[in-house]
Design a protein around this motif. Structure first.
Motif, PDB file in Angstrom:
ATOM      1  N   GLN B 129      92.665  59.285  34.421  1.00  0.00           N
ATOM      2  CA  GLN B 129      94.090  59.304  34.749  1.00  0.00           C
ATOM      3  C   GLN B 129      94.472  58.226  35.749  1.00  0.00           C
ATOM      4  OE1 GLN B 129      94.536  63.267  36.201  1.00  0.00           O
ATOM      5  NE2 GLN B 129      95.033  64.060  34.179  1.00  0.00           N
ATOM      6  N   HIS B 130      93.510  57.437  36.162  1.00  0.00           N
ATOM      7  CA  HIS B 130      93.778  56.437  37.195  1.00  0.00           C
ATOM      8  C   HIS B 130      93.563  55.047  36.646  1.00  0.00           C
ATOM      9  CE1 HIS B 130      93.180  60.194  39.314  1.00  0.00           C
ATOM     10  NE2 HIS B 130      93.855  59.668  40.323  1.00  0.00           N
ATOM     11  N   ARG B 131      94.465  54.137  37.033  1.00  0.00           N
ATOM     12  CA  ARG B 131      94.432  52.803  36.438  1.00  0.00           C
ATOM     13  C   ARG B 131      93.857  51.743  37.367  1.00  0.00           C
ATOM     14  NH1 ARG B 131      99.411  53.422  32.978  1.00  0.00           N
ATOM     15  NH2 ARG B 131      99.326  51.190  32.541  1.00  0.00           N
ATOM     16  N   PHE B 132      93.697  52.094  38.612  1.00  0.00           N
ATOM     17  CA  PHE B 132      93.264  51.077  39.568  1.00  0.00           C
ATOM     18  C   PHE B 132      92.421  51.746  40.631  1.00  0.00           C
ATOM     19  CE2 PHE B 132      93.493  47.067  41.663  1.00  0.00           C
ATOM     20  CZ  PHE B 132      93.493  47.337  43.020  1.00  0.00           C
ATOM     21  N   GLY B 133      91.447  51.012  41.146  1.00  0.00           N
ATOM     22  CA  GLY B 133      90.637  51.621  42.199  1.00  0.00           C
ATOM     23  C   GLY B 133      89.928  50.580  43.033  1.00  0.00           C
ATOM     24  N   GLN B 134      89.459  51.019  44.191  1.00  0.00           N
ATOM     25  CA  GLN B 134      88.722  50.155  45.111  1.00  0.00           C
ATOM     26  C   GLN B 134      87.401  50.833  45.427  1.00  0.00           C
ATOM     27  OE1 GLN B 134      91.749  50.709  47.943  1.00  0.00           O
ATOM     28  NE2 GLN B 134      92.935  48.898  47.371  1.00  0.00           N
ATOM     29  N   ALA B 135      86.336  50.049  45.383  1.00  0.00           N
ATOM     30  CA  ALA B 135      85.015  50.585  45.730  1.00  0.00           C
ATOM     31  C   ALA B 135      84.599  49.990  47.061  1.00  0.00           C
ATOM     32  CB  ALA B 135      84.001  50.210  44.656  1.00  0.00           C
ATOM     33  N   PHE B 136      84.039  50.790  47.931  1.00  0.00           N
ATOM     34  CA  PHE B 136      83.524  50.247  49.193  1.00  0.00           C
ATOM     35  C   PHE B 136      82.547  51.232  49.820  1.00  0.00           C
ATOM     36  CE2 PHE B 136      86.293  52.826  51.989  1.00  0.00           C
ATOM     37  CZ  PHE B 136      87.408  53.058  51.207  1.00  0.00           C
ATOM     38  N   THR B 137      81.918  50.765  50.881  1.00  0.00           N
ATOM     39  CA  THR B 137      80.979  51.584  51.644  1.00  0.00           C
ATOM     40  C   THR B 137      81.521  51.697  53.055  1.00  0.00           C
ATOM     41  OG1 THR B 137      79.138  50.746  50.324  1.00  0.00           O
ATOM     42  CG2 THR B 137      78.585  51.764  52.439  1.00  0.00           C
ATOM     43  N   THR B 138      81.588  52.904  53.587  1.00  0.00           N
ATOM     44  CA  THR B 138      82.045  53.062  54.956  1.00  0.00           C
ATOM     45  C   THR B 138      81.140  54.066  55.672  1.00  0.00           C
ATOM     46  OG1 THR B 138      83.963  53.451  56.365  1.00  0.00           O
ATOM     47  CG2 THR B 138      83.769  54.842  54.409  1.00  0.00           C
ATOM     48  N   LEU B 139      81.566  54.493  56.863  1.00  0.00           N
ATOM     49  CA  LEU B 139      80.772  55.418  57.654  1.00  0.00           C
ATOM     50  C   LEU B 139      81.427  56.781  57.686  1.00  0.00           C
ATOM     51  CD1 LEU B 139      80.076  52.927  60.542  1.00  0.00           C
ATOM     52  CD2 LEU B 139      78.293  54.036  59.214  1.00  0.00           C
ATOM     53  N   LYS B 140      80.604  57.786  57.854  1.00  0.00           N
ATOM     54  CA  LYS B 140      81.142  59.131  58.026  1.00  0.00           C
ATOM     55  C   LYS B 140      80.491  59.776  59.234  1.00  0.00           C
ATOM     56  CE  LYS B 140      81.998  63.470  55.531  1.00  0.00           C
ATOM     57  NZ  LYS B 140      81.780  64.359  56.693  1.00  0.00           N
ATOM     58  N   CYS B 141      81.302  60.506  60.010  1.00  0.00           N
ATOM     59  CA  CYS B 141      80.775  61.279  61.140  1.00  0.00           C
ATOM     60  C   CYS B 141      80.680  62.729  60.718  1.00  0.00           C
ATOM     61  CB  CYS B 141      81.768  61.297  62.301  1.00  0.00           C
ATOM     62  SG  CYS B 141      82.041  59.756  63.083  1.00  0.00           S
ATOM     63  N   ASP B 142      79.557  63.347  60.967  1.00  0.00           N
ATOM     64  CA  ASP B 142      79.515  64.798  60.859  1.00  0.00           C
ATOM     65  C   ASP B 142      80.074  65.301  62.182  1.00  0.00           C
ATOM     66  OD1 ASP B 142      77.692  67.436  61.470  1.00  0.00           O
ATOM     67  OD2 ASP B 142      78.217  67.217  59.361  1.00  0.00           O
ATOM     68  N   CYS B 143      81.338  65.728  62.145  1.00  0.00           N
ATOM     69  CA  CYS B 143      82.065  65.896  63.401  1.00  0.00           C
ATOM     70  C   CYS B 143      81.439  66.850  64.415  1.00  0.00           C
ATOM     71  CB  CYS B 143      83.509  66.279  63.102  1.00  0.00           C
ATOM     72  SG  CYS B 143      84.241  65.044  62.024  1.00  0.00           S
ATOM     73  N   PRO B 144      81.051  68.060  64.023  1.00  0.00           N
ATOM     74  CA  PRO B 144      80.438  68.924  65.039  1.00  0.00           C
ATOM     75  C   PRO B 144      79.175  68.282  65.638  1.00  0.00           C
ATOM     76  CG  PRO B 144      81.044  70.197  63.093  1.00  0.00           C
ATOM     77  CD  PRO B 144      81.230  68.765  62.738  1.00  0.00           C
ATOM     78  N   SER B 145      78.365  67.614  64.822  1.00  0.00           N
ATOM     79  CA  SER B 145      77.162  66.966  65.360  1.00  0.00           C
ATOM     80  C   SER B 145      77.530  65.864  66.323  1.00  0.00           C
ATOM     81  CB  SER B 145      76.312  66.357  64.236  1.00  0.00           C
ATOM     82  OG  SER B 145      75.922  67.333  63.324  1.00  0.00           O
ATOM     83  N   TYR B 146      78.532  65.079  65.944  1.00  0.00           N
ATOM     84  CA  TYR B 146      78.926  63.940  66.775  1.00  0.00           C
ATOM     85  C   TYR B 146      79.458  64.406  68.120  1.00  0.00           C
ATOM     86  CZ  TYR B 146      81.033  59.429  68.008  1.00  0.00           C
ATOM     87  OH  TYR B 146      81.370  58.253  68.638  1.00  0.00           O
ATOM     88  N   LEU B 147      80.275  65.451  68.107  1.00  0.00           N
ATOM     89  CA  LEU B 147      80.820  65.963  69.364  1.00  0.00           C
ATOM     90  C   LEU B 147      79.697  66.483  70.267  1.00  0.00           C
ATOM     91  CD1 LEU B 147      84.082  67.837  68.278  1.00  0.00           C
ATOM     92  CD2 LEU B 147      83.830  65.532  69.124  1.00  0.00           C
ATOM     93  N   LEU B 148      78.736  67.176  69.650  1.00  0.00           N
ATOM     94  CA  LEU B 148      77.613  67.692  70.447  1.00  0.00           C
ATOM     95  C   LEU B 148      76.795  66.548  71.027  1.00  0.00           C
ATOM     96  CD1 LEU B 148      76.231  70.749  68.488  1.00  0.00           C
ATOM     97  CD2 LEU B 148      77.018  70.674  70.850  1.00  0.00           C
ATOM     98  N   TRP B 149      76.631  65.500  70.237  1.00  0.00           N
ATOM     99  CA  TRP B 149      75.885  64.326  70.688  1.00  0.00           C
ATOM    100  C   TRP B 149      76.610  63.656  71.856  1.00  0.00           C
ATOM    101  CZ3 TRP B 149      77.000  58.968  70.325  1.00  0.00           C
ATOM    102  CH2 TRP B 149      75.899  58.108  70.508  1.00  0.00           C
ATOM    103  N   LEU B 150      77.944  63.549  71.757  1.00  0.00           N
ATOM    104  CA  LEU B 150      78.735  62.978  72.847  1.00  0.00           C
ATOM    105  C   LEU B 150      78.601  63.850  74.098  1.00  0.00           C
ATOM    106  CD1 LEU B 150      82.057  61.921  71.047  1.00  0.00           C
ATOM    107  CD2 LEU B 150      80.407  60.376  72.108  1.00  0.00           C
ATOM    108  N   GLU B 151      78.674  65.156  73.920  1.00  0.00           N
ATOM    109  CA  GLU B 151      78.558  66.071  75.073  1.00  0.00           C
ATOM    110  C   GLU B 151      77.208  65.897  75.749  1.00  0.00           C
ATOM    111  OE1 GLU B 151      79.400  70.336  74.742  1.00  0.00           O
ATOM    112  OE2 GLU B 151      81.035  69.888  73.347  1.00  0.00           O
ATOM    113  N   LYS B 152      76.175  65.757  74.920  1.00  0.00           N
ATOM    114  CA  LYS B 152      74.828  65.618  75.467  1.00  0.00           C
ATOM    115  C   LYS B 152      74.710  64.332  76.291  1.00  0.00           C
ATOM    116  CE  LYS B 152      70.080  65.430  73.763  1.00  0.00           C
ATOM    117  NZ  LYS B 152      69.242  65.392  72.567  1.00  0.00           N
ATOM    118  N   ARG B 153      75.266  63.240  75.752  1.00  0.00           N
ATOM    119  CA  ARG B 153      75.209  61.967  76.475  1.00  0.00           C
ATOM    120  C   ARG B 153      76.009  62.034  77.767  1.00  0.00           C
ATOM    121  NH1 ARG B 153      74.901  56.686  72.877  1.00  0.00           N
ATOM    122  NH2 ARG B 153      74.389  55.957  74.949  1.00  0.00           N
TER     123      ARG B 153
END
Lengths: 348, 341
Positions: B129-153
């Motif tokens: 159903q889609h006529r156009f698209g963009q492919a790319f690679t990006t980053l994802k944060c696992d948010c609860p893990s990231y927040l805990l990691w920030l708290e630890k630091r």
């Protein structure tokens, strides 16, 4: 008409299914049986990560490239079916890395979105200066083999857990055609000096943050001798061992170190991955896949054997194309024996 | 100020990352994070944490690009280190698809993410159903893990975490020299910012570990984001809705929309429903202010209103906020500083 498949790895089971799908309706007297001494999860196919990717070069063997393509297209067609998850089939993208520019592979137009890596992407992999990105397919043995088994069982195909010692053993029981899918141990049924083990070892880890395959290449050493990381639906497979002529199926501590250190250098995040298991297996390596008919005579017993073995490290990649080719060979046999009359033979 | 006492109000991704930047740039300061909610109960915990920027109408594009680039670079380095799994940062590839060709074929961030290119015809066949698209690679944060990691630091550098509801920024004037306001949607109440409004997002978090690619519809309403342990299916963008209660009709609608893009999701297990209120604003409020009462001054740095783009720009805005805190520290003092014992 009794047809016996020997071997229940990906080659044996897919050949059986392909044959049954094509001929059951046309040859009502067809009786299909599968004989094996090992079934999933104890076959060589179960140890494979399951990534569809041929070797870098087809050495001019266009037949194999075609079989690879048939397999990819066949699987792609199943991707959106409700069976996909049960089959262990899903899309996976990733990186092939080199230390120098290389020619594009024979399969560049078979996979999706094939392109070279950008300089920024290469920053992720110090030591590698060239590479490809593409989207391919994963077909996990631990799901696919049970799925094939279920389809076959539903169709009434019989399974026999036994070690077949010779083709004659089956012919003497009234089998008309044997499909020889015995992989590494084909030599026990009929000596074949061209068939050699390509020993591999893999470490399975829990690393759910890995969403891409990463396959490095050392063009001088050869395929699979350089680290690779392949994420499955549950575990991630780390590998990079290819030892021609080594028949040992024991895990080697040295190989473990080689795999672990080289993969952690490639992906530092793996250092915190939990190791779940380790496995060694023998890739049934041969210069070319043996896919051909042979009339075998012993005393007053004669039968037809269709060989389908020697798929090295690309069994999953090529399996369906080979299964179709084996089915076509059976088709010729059936025609010769007047068993099938005229029926669609699109590729003879 | 000699050893400034700094209060960071808010413990979502903005509060924690801002506190960390302050510690990095103002080592002589003593930083305390005050919040009535910590992970896993912040808005950030609901976010999928995908680095795909939201465009703020009120901020110059080059500034947004700078924030995104700083954030991407920072997280890229973490993803490539042995801290990646603890911090919950990983690369993910996928597709952004459109039913009709978008006006803007190259978004401002296309050269920050990796391998950005239009999808091929063969790739688009996956989305009939889609006529156009963009492919790319990006980053994802696992948010609860990231927040805990920030708290630890943060804790490792001596930052205190304090569970406290701040009803009024002024109440902090006797204990702290500078206040940093990272209260997200809480700023609506806390500082009475009427330009800040919630955009309600409901998501499903499901177990579907065979899904390895993200899929996002160009309008941002339907998306599939595979994380470390769960796949986030979304979503909704309901302006001015304050409800944190999951809506069952919405759940079914999200599931259906996502299954139409990725049929295998029909087999997803263990479906959990979450709701978050994106703290939305025409532009991020990233500025200094001086509160004063009866001759006593309290410098405040605001860093809130990131809407749908918090994770994408968090490090960039945290660095800017830390810079503003530095300006507060360096600014000539009035009669205020001596009064605080």
């Amino acid at each position: 008409m009794r047809v016996a498949v020997i071997g229940a790895g990906v080659i044996g089971l897919s050949s059986a299914l392909c044959i049954h799908e094509q001929f059951q309706g046309l040859v009502p007297s067809l009786e299909l049986e599968v004989y094996a001494d090992h079934f999933t999860p104890h076959t060589t196919s179960d140890g494979a990560a399951g990534l569809w990717q041929p070797y870098l070069s087809d050495h001019g063997n266009l037949q194999e490239t075609l079989w690879n393509k048939e397999t990819f297209d066949h699987l792609l067609g199943h991707l959106h079916s409700p069976a996909a998850k049960e089959m262990g089939l899903f899309l996976l993208s990733g990186y092939n890395l080199f230390t120098e520019p290389v020619p594009d592979p024979s399969w560049k137009n078979i996979v999706l979105g094939f392109r070279n890596l950008t300089p920024k992407e290469l920053e992720l992999f110090p030591g590698y200066s060239y590479g490809w990105f593409n989207t391919a397919l994963m077909l996990e043995g631990r799901n696919y083999l049970p799925w094939l088994t279920n389809r076959l069982t539903q169709r009434g195909v019989k399974f026999f857990h036994k070690k077949v010692e010779s083709f004659q053993e089956l012919f003497s029981q009234g089998v008309d055609v044997v499909i020889n899918c015995t992989g590494m141990r084909s030599g026990e049924l009929q000596p074949d000096p061209e068939l050699q083990p390509g020993r591999g070892q893999v470490i399975k880890v829990l690393a759910p943050w890995v969403k891409h395959f990463i396959i490095t290449h050392d063009v001088k050493s050869g395929i699979y001798k350089s680290p690779y990381v392949i994420p499955g639906s549950e575990f991630t497979v780390l590998g990079g061992i290819y030892q021609p002529g080594n028949w040992s199926e024991e895990n080697s501590a040295q190989d473990h170190r080689t795999i672990w250190e080289s993969c952690c250098r490639l992906l530092p995040a793996l250092q915190t991955a939990k190791i779940v298991s380790e496995w060694s297996g023998l890739r049934p390596a041969r210069a070319r896949v043996r896919l051909e008919r042979e009339s075998v005579r012993h005393g007053n017993l004669q039968g037809e054997v269709i060989h389908n073995y020697g798929h090295g490290g690309f069994g999953i990649t090529i399996h369906w194309g080979c299964a179709m080719a084996a089915a076509r060979l059976l088709g010729s046999i059936l025609q010769e024996r007047g068993k099938a009359g005229s029926f669609p033979q699109s590729r003879l | 100020m000699a050893a400034p006492r700094i209060a960071v109000v808010g413990a979502g991704v903005i509060g924690l990352s801002t506190a960390l930047c302050i510690v990095e740039t103002c080592p002589s300061s003593s930083v305390t994070v005050l919040s009535d909610q910590f992970s896993p109960n912040t808005t950030s915990d609901v976010a999928a944490g995908m680095l795909i920027p939201h465009t703020y109408p009120g901020t110059p594009i080059h500034v947004q690009k700078q924030w995104f680039k700083e954030t991407f670079t920072y997280l890229f380095a973490i993803s490539n280190s042995d801290e990646a799994s603890e911090a919950g940062i990983h690369l993910v590839s996928g597709w952004q698809i459109f039913k009709s060709t978008p006006k803007e074929e190259l978004p401002f961030w296309s050269d920050v993410v990796l391998g950005f290119r239009p999808m091929s015809e063969a790739e688009l066949q996956k989305f009939p159903q889609h006529r156009f698209g963009q492919a790319f690679t990006t980053l994802k944060c696992d948010c609860p893990s990231y927040l805990l990691w920030l708290e630890k630091r943060l804790k490792a550098t001596g930052v205190q975490m304090c569970n406290r509801k701040v009803a009024d920024l002024w109440e902090l004037h006797s204990e702290y020299d500078i206040v940093v306001n990272c209260t997200g949607i809480g700023a609506h109440q806390l500082v009475g910012d009427k330009k800040l409004f919630p955009v309600r997002g409901q998501v499903l978090q499901v177990h579907a570990p065979w899904v390895k690619h993200f899929i996002r519809e160009g309008d941002g309403l339907t998306y599939i984001y595979p994380g470390m342990h769960k796949v986030t299916l979304g979503g909704t963008r309901e302006k001015e809705s304050w409800s944190l209660l999951p809506d069952p009709g919405t759940t079914k609608d999200i599931f259906d929309r996502c299954c139409s893009l990725e049929a295998s999701l029909q087999d997803a297990q263990d479906i959990k429903v979450k709701v978050g209120l994106r703290p939305s604003r025409q532009c991020v409020r990233l500025q200094r202010e001086v509160l004063s009462q009866g001759g006593v001054k309290l410098p405040v740095v605001h860093n809130y209103g990131h809407g749908a783009g918090g994770f994408s720009v968090h490090r960039g805005t945290a660095k800017e906020a830390a810079r503003l805190v530095g300006e507060c520290i360096a600014a000539p003092q009035g009669s205020s500083s001596r009064a605080k014992i």
